[in-house]
Design a protein around this motif. Structure first.
Motif, mmCIF file in Angstrom:
data_model
loop_
_atom_site.group_PDB
_atom_site.id
_atom_site.type_symbol
_atom_site.label_atom_id
_atom_site.label_comp_id
_atom_site.label_asym_id
_atom_site.label_seq_id
_atom_site.Cartn_x
_atom_site.Cartn_y
_atom_site.Cartn_z
ATOM 1 N N GLN A 223 68.389 152.991 65.489
ATOM 2 C CA GLN A 223 68.550 151.795 64.673
ATOM 3 C C GLN A 223 70.010 151.610 64.287
ATOM 4 N N SER A 224 70.463 150.351 64.317
ATOM 5 C CA SER A 224 71.654 150.005 63.552
ATOM 6 C C SER A 224 71.218 150.047 62.098
ATOM 7 N N HIS A 225 71.938 150.771 61.282
ATOM 8 C CA HIS A 225 71.435 151.058 59.943
ATOM 9 C C HIS A 225 72.509 150.782 58.895
ATOM 10 N N ALA A 226 72.082 150.659 57.647
ATOM 11 C CA ALA A 226 72.996 150.456 56.522
ATOM 12 C C ALA A 226 72.564 151.323 55.363
ATOM 13 N N TRP A 227 73.545 151.821 54.614
ATOM 14 C CA TRP A 227 73.276 152.582 53.407
ATOM 15 C C TRP A 227 74.426 152.356 52.435
ATOM 16 N N VAL A 228 74.520 153.152 51.390
ATOM 17 C CA VAL A 228 75.499 152.883 50.335
ATOM 18 C C VAL A 228 76.281 154.144 49.996
ATOM 19 N N GLU A 229 77.425 153.931 49.362
ATOM 20 C CA GLU A 229 78.205 155.008 48.755
ATOM 21 C C GLU A 229 78.674 154.530 47.384
ATOM 22 N N TRP A 230 78.718 155.449 46.415
ATOM 23 C CA TRP A 230 79.256 155.106 45.103
ATOM 24 C C TRP A 230 80.245 156.178 44.674
ATOM 25 N N TRP A 231 81.130 155.774 43.754
ATOM 26 C CA TRP A 231 82.168 156.685 43.268
ATOM 27 C C TRP A 231 81.867 157.060 41.830
ATOM 28 N N ALA A 232 81.656 158.351 41.615
ATOM 29 C CA ALA A 232 81.460 158.887 40.263
ATOM 30 C C ALA A 232 82.281 160.166 40.149
ATOM 31 N N GLY A 233 83.583 160.022 40.379
ATOM 32 C CA GLY A 233 84.482 161.173 40.438
ATOM 33 C C GLY A 233 84.846 161.502 41.863
ATOM 34 N N ARG A 234 83.924 161.286 42.774
ATOM 35 C CA ARG A 234 84.138 161.321 44.225
ATOM 36 C C ARG A 234 83.037 160.499 44.867
ATOM 37 N N TRP A 235 83.219 160.204 46.134
ATOM 38 C CA TRP A 235 82.260 159.349 46.835
ATOM 39 C C TRP A 235 81.018 160.128 47.230
ATOM 40 N N THR A 236 79.876 159.506 47.016
ATOM 41 C CA THR A 236 78.574 160.067 47.376
ATOM 42 C C THR A 236 77.831 159.061 48.248
ATOM 43 N N ALA A 237 77.226 159.535 49.318
ATOM 44 C CA ALA A 237 76.508 158.667 50.255
ATOM 45 C C ALA A 237 75.004 158.869 50.115
ATOM 46 N N TYR A 238 74.259 157.741 50.098
ATOM 47 C CA TYR A 238 72.812 157.804 49.934
ATOM 48 C C TYR A 238 72.163 156.657 50.698
ATOM 49 N N ASP A 239 70.993 156.934 51.254
ATOM 50 C CA ASP A 239 70.248 155.960 52.050
ATOM 51 C C ASP A 239 69.065 155.455 51.225
ATOM 52 N N PRO A 240 69.192 154.303 50.558
ATOM 53 C CA PRO A 240 68.103 153.827 49.696
ATOM 54 C C PRO A 240 66.867 153.394 50.467
ATOM 55 N N THR A 241 67.013 152.999 51.715
ATOM 56 C CA THR A 241 65.852 152.589 52.509
ATOM 57 C C THR A 241 64.902 153.752 52.737
ATOM 58 N N ASN A 242 65.454 154.931 52.999
ATOM 59 C CA ASN A 242 64.632 156.101 53.282
ATOM 60 C C ASN A 242 64.548 157.082 52.119
ATOM 61 N N GLY A 243 65.300 156.819 51.053
ATOM 62 C CA GLY A 243 65.251 157.691 49.887
ATOM 63 C C GLY A 243 65.790 159.079 50.140
ATOM 64 N N VAL A 244 66.860 159.183 50.915
ATOM 65 C CA VAL A 244 67.435 160.492 51.252
ATOM 66 C C VAL A 244 68.960 160.440 51.165
ATOM 67 N N ALA A 245 69.553 161.609 50.937
ATOM 68 C CA ALA A 245 71.005 161.721 51.041
ATOM 69 C C ALA A 245 71.410 161.563 52.501
ATOM 70 N N VAL A 246 72.565 161.005 52.725
ATOM 71 C CA VAL A 246 73.045 160.790 54.092
ATOM 72 C C VAL A 246 73.432 162.130 54.703
ATOM 73 N N GLY A 247 72.930 162.387 55.919
ATOM 74 C CA GLY A 247 73.173 163.675 56.552
ATOM 75 C C GLY A 247 73.207 163.586 58.063
ATOM 76 N N ARG A 248 72.541 164.542 58.716
ATOM 77 C CA ARG A 248 72.664 164.675 60.169
ATOM 78 C C ARG A 248 72.099 163.508 60.948
ATOM 79 N N GLN A 249 71.135 162.771 60.373
ATOM 80 C CA GLN A 249 70.538 161.635 61.073
ATOM 81 C C GLN A 249 71.445 160.412 61.097
ATOM 82 N N HIS A 250 72.471 160.403 60.255
ATOM 83 C CA HIS A 250 73.294 159.213 60.056
ATOM 84 C C HIS A 250 74.633 159.342 60.770
ATOM 85 N N VAL A 251 75.071 158.250 61.374
ATOM 86 C CA VAL A 251 76.377 158.166 62.026
ATOM 87 C C VAL A 251 77.130 156.984 61.417
#
Length: 287
Positions: A223-251
């Motif tokens: 899938q072409s996919h989209a997720w988010v990152e926010w800054w709270a002292g440093r950047w954090t990546a999270y996939d709200p569609t799947n409810g998971v932290a961004v990791g090995r499945q994400h490019v």
């Protein structure tokens, strides 16, 4: 890369067909994965049909752009990017009691630094109801990072993921009103709520391997996919569609304020109307 990493082969083919010959077109492709701390691009190549000379540059948001012009008459345009990427498990989530507080996020130097990522955009603008929801979520959490995770949980619970429910021009309000959308919509809504709470947030475009326990050597429809990152002292990546932290499945391919900053393919052309766009993503775990 560590022994926990994945090696993914991604083939992304997209393009347009036209109702007759197009005399010329001017195009930009944002389909080339990024080299960065949590992923390494081992190999990548792009093919354009009809054949065209390409050149690459980094745009304002530091996304790698492949630009090309086609001046031979053509009734279809196809762009294919094949890349080999090594990815890591999640590693940038902030623990309880860590990260920036609300006072730090409100400091003038922080607001100035991330000003563009705190402002609403056409696809992330909220209405009064959503603004109130953002205020309630902020008030309920002492830590910005915890509030951000609560936003992701809310969006996933309230907005059903439904392929084809919206188009690329849809926005956060549309998805919220009809309570369904695609990953792009859930990400726009999440980004809008995060910014309303005072967290700098950005929209991320890339690819997703759909299987958390992917078999090695098996090619699957990705899938072409989209997720988010926010800054709270440093950047954090999270996939709200799947409810998971961004990791090995994400490019990761690109980042911006919203989808309009990172479309996979866009351009201008002289000729008849387009009769449609095709998109095909295939992902194979090689290790």
């Amino acid at each position: 890369m560590s022994v926990d990493s994945w090696r993914l082969m991604v083939r992304h083919q997209t393009g347009y067909s036209y109702d007759g010959p197009v005399s010329s077109s001017y195009n930009e492709a944002r389909m080339w994965p990024r080299d960065e701390a949590r992923q390494a691009v081992l190999d990548a190549r792009i093919e354009v049909s009809p054949s065209a000379r390409t050149y690459r540059y980094r745009d304002y948001w530091d996304t790698l752009v492949t630009a090309f012009d086609v001046h031979a008459p053509h009734e279809a345009l196809t762009v294919t990017v094949t890349s080999l990427v090594e990815t890591l498990p999640p590693g940038d989530l902030i623990g309880p009691g860590e990260g920036a507080g609300w006072d730090e996020l409100a400091a003038p130097e922080i607001v100035d630094r991330w000003y563009e990522l705190l402002q609403p955009t056409p696809q992330t603008t909220l209405d009064g109801e959503l603004t109130g929801i953002a205020a309630d979520l902020r008030a309920a959490h002492r830590e910005p990072h915890a509030a951000a995770l609560a936003v992701c949980d809310l969006v996933r619970a309230e907005v059903r993921y439904e392929p084809g429910a919206t188009g690329v021009q849809s926005d956060a309000l549309h998805a919220w009103t009809q309570r369904k959308g695609v990953c792009q919509d859930l990400s726009h809504l999440t980004v809008g709520l995060l910014r309303e709470m005072g967290l700098p947030a950005r929209y991320v475009s890339g690819y997703l391997h759909p299987q958390p326990e992917a078999q090695v050597g098996q090619a699957v429809a990705g899938q072409s996919h989209a997720w988010v990152e926010w800054w709270a002292g440093r950047w954090t990546a999270y996939d709200p569609t799947n409810g998971v932290a961004v990791g090995r499945q994400h490019v990761v391919v690109g980042r911006g304020r919203e989808y309009a900053d990172v479309p996979p393919l866009k351009g201008l052309y002289a000729g008849p109307l387009s009769t449609g766009q095709s998109v095909e993503v295939t992902i194979t775990r090689l290790r």
